[in-house]
Design an enzyme around this catalytic site. Structure first.
Site, PDB file in Angstrom:
ATOM      1  N   ARG A 120       0.717  -1.473  -0.012  1.00 29.36           N
ATOM      2  CA  ARG A 120      -0.089   0.122  -0.033  1.00 29.36           C
ATOM      3  C   ARG A 120       0.857   1.378  -0.084  1.00 29.36           C
ATOM      4  O   ARG A 120       1.886   1.250   0.532  1.00 29.36           O
ATOM      5  CB  ARG A 120      -1.034   0.039   1.218  1.00 29.36           C
ATOM      6  CG  ARG A 120      -0.255   0.091   2.509  1.00 29.36           C
ATOM      7  CD  ARG A 120      -1.366   0.154   3.654  1.00 29.36           C
ATOM      8  NE  ARG A 120      -0.766   0.535   4.908  1.00 29.36           N
ATOM      9  CZ  ARG A 120      -1.209   0.511   6.140  1.00 29.36           C
ATOM     10  NH1 ARG A 120      -2.251  -0.394   6.145  1.00 29.36           N
ATOM     11  NH2 ARG A 120      -0.831   0.902   7.198  1.00 29.36           N
ATOM     12  N   GLY A 131      10.142  -8.748  -0.421  1.00 26.27           N
ATOM     13  CA  GLY A 131      10.652  -8.797  -1.518  1.00 26.27           C
ATOM     14  C   GLY A 131      11.147  -7.425  -2.067  1.00 26.27           C
ATOM     15  O   GLY A 131      12.570  -7.219  -2.439  1.00 26.27           O
ATOM     16  N   ASP A 142      -7.201  -1.195   8.614  1.00 30.50           N
ATOM     17  CA  ASP A 142      -6.538  -2.547   7.774  1.00 30.50           C
ATOM     18  C   ASP A 142      -7.276  -3.793   8.003  1.00 30.50           C
ATOM     19  O   ASP A 142      -8.575  -3.854   8.589  1.00 30.50           O
ATOM     20  CB  ASP A 142      -5.066  -2.799   8.400  1.00 30.50           C
ATOM     21  CG  ASP A 142      -4.175  -3.419   7.228  1.00 30.50           C
ATOM     22  OD1 ASP A 142      -4.329  -4.176   6.677  1.00 30.50           O
ATOM     23  OD2 ASP A 142      -3.040  -2.492   7.222  1.00 30.50           O
TER      24      ASP A 142
END
Length: 496
Positions: free
Chosen positions: A186, A204, A296
């Site tokens: 996000r 990553g 969230d």
């Protein structure tokens, strides 16, 4: 269900009644979230808001929401046909394909090799193809033209700090890697060309950034964000794709056609040529900002923390682009639906590693990853504990699973009544609970004593074997089969 790109997928969804166009003006500030949430909770279609409004100003770009609002649409996005509402079976097939690609077994003979060759050939033939020109670069904004205010970015919840980019596919590459990393992170909007990139340290993109800083200290790190990608590529980014193939290659395999990639105008990063909107830019090593709070998928607002700032130097897009967005909140939300679908993909992967597992379930109420229930064919004392630790360590997707409940295969783990029965009749609170301290925990989990570090619990709700108990174990009550058949035969005559 094969498709070419996001637009083709949208057209097919609309033809099947799986997408609804909203012609009325809808505000990107809170209203869009409320509408999408009501539709998702009702199991409704994907939504295309044709006339979004931001701060009273009509936006020219429509907003796509609830694309993965049902497991059926997730299966369709993975290129599967969903017949009679059965989305589980085709997703299990995707899981079997992944388990084969993850650990391909050597052929047992010529016939076996011949049967496996078509799959291997198809994978090899799905290597992405680079093109020189692409729809996603039909329109280019540079310099003062770059303004995120021109995009209909959602402000999802009343307590959110600012508008939030949610479905951005972030493309990075580390200095020592040939393969690009794709991740969904996000991004909080803090300026016309600046967003905060919220990637956790082990993800990553963050790892690529850290390696870049070590190899090229002080130099800007190229980053690209794709908004409105084809569903297979998005799903490939959140699926445990084996390291032997790229997410782009896997997406082509799902979609049934090679993924066409185009090089970004300002870097060597490659993005899907059919993308709707592409943000190109850099992250500077010393450019950080406090991110949040945001509502969230846990159902709470998260803590504020510092993350890198992504400076956007260029925006490219298709003519008449579509902006893809979502919201996250207390389950069920779109990530929860995605989790339900991916649950079925995980089952064959786990069974390949642990054949004794008969089913695996991540309840959406547990944020789709924090609690897992496993059924198994128990074979020896202590077997349940082995399965617990195996799940925690097998896939990175289960690294944040706080609770694992293991039951025998006579328990339907999708039925909480049966799970609770097993827990209350087969568990001793001291003997059958396993606590593991100082383990990785979701950064958003404010219940943990330290951010990102906490404990896990395993609960062995299986029948206990000799060695696990000294007592005579209870035998489940089961009615005589002949009596049940007899009652079935006379039932209609009983007036009940």
């Amino acid at each position: 269900m094969k498709y070419e790109d996001l637009r083709d997928f949208i057209a097919q969804l609309e033809a099947r009644g799986e997408l609804k166009r909203i012609a009325a003006p809808v505000d990107t500030h809170l209203e869009m979230t409320e509408i999408a949430d009501r539709v998702l909770r009702a199991g409704g279609p994907a939504l295309l808001f044709e006339k979004p409004v931001t701060k009273g100003v009509p936006q020219a770009i429509p907003v796509l929401a609830n694309l993965f609002g049902t497991p059926q649409r997730v299966a369709m996005g993975m290129g599967e046909d969903v017949a009679d509402g059965d989305w589980s079976t085709p997703l299990r097939e995707v899981g079997r394909l992944l388990s084969f690609l993850k650990e391909p077994e050597p052929p047992k003979g010529l016939k076996d090799a011949w049967e496996k060759w078509p799959v291997l050939k198809q994978v090899l033939n799905m290597a992405p193809r680079e093109v020189r020109s692409a729809p996603c670069q039909q329109v280019v904004w540079e310099g003062d033209q770059v303004d995120l205010g021109k995009l209909p970015i959602q402000h999802c919840w009343p307590g959110d700090a600012a508008p939030l980019i949610t479905w951005g596919l972030v493309v990075t590459r580390g200095p020592h890697k040939k393969r690009q990393n794709l991740g969904i992170y996000r991004q909080q909007v803090i300026g016309r060309n600046r967003v905060i990139m919220r990637w956790l340290a082990h993800r990553g993109g963050a790892l690529d950034f850290r390696e870049h800083q070590q190899a090229h200290p002080g130099e800007p790190f190229p980053v690209t964000v794709v908004l409105g990608c084809d569903p297979a590529t998005i799903l490939g980014a959140v699926t445990p794709v084996p390291d032997t193939i790229s997410e782009y290659q896997f997406a082509g395999l799902l979609r049934g056609a090679k993924t066409e990639l185009v090089k970004c105008l300002g870097s060597d990063l490659q993005v899907p040529a059919s993308s709707e909107i592409v943000l190109e830019g850099v992250i500077h090593a010393d450019d950080m900002a406090p991110e949040g709070p945001y509502g969230d998928h846990t159902g709470y607002y998260n803590e504020v923390a510092d993350f890198p700032v992504f400076t956007i130097e260029r925006i490219t897009m298709r003519r008449d682009p579509i902006y893809h967005s979502t919201y996250t909140g207390k389950p069920p939300d779109e990530p929860a639906m995605l989790g339900l679908a991916l649950n079925e993909v995980f089952v064959p992967l786990l069974q390949k590693q642990f054949p004794e597992i008969t089913d695996f379930y991540l309840p959406p109420e547990g944020c789709s990853y924090r609690l897992a229930v496993v059924s198994m064919k128990k074979q020896y004392p202590g077997h349940a504990k082995r399965v617990m630790f195996g799940i925690w360590s097998f896939l990175r997707q289960f690294m944040y699973t706080k609770f694992i409940i293991v039951v025998d295969d006579d328990v339907n783990i999708r039925d909480w009544k049966e799970v609770i029965w097993a827990m209350t009749t087969r568990v001793d609170a001291t003997r059958d609970t396993t606590l593991v301290d100082n383990t990785p925990i979701d950064y958003l989990d404010f219940a943990s004593p330290v951010a990102g570090l906490g404990s896990k619990m395993g609960i062995d709700a299986t029948n206990k074997w000799p060695g696990e108990t000294n007592r005579e174990w209870g035998r489940p009550i089961v009615m005589d089969a002949a009596v049940k058949r007899r009652v079935d035969e006379i039932w209609s005559t009983l007036g009940l």
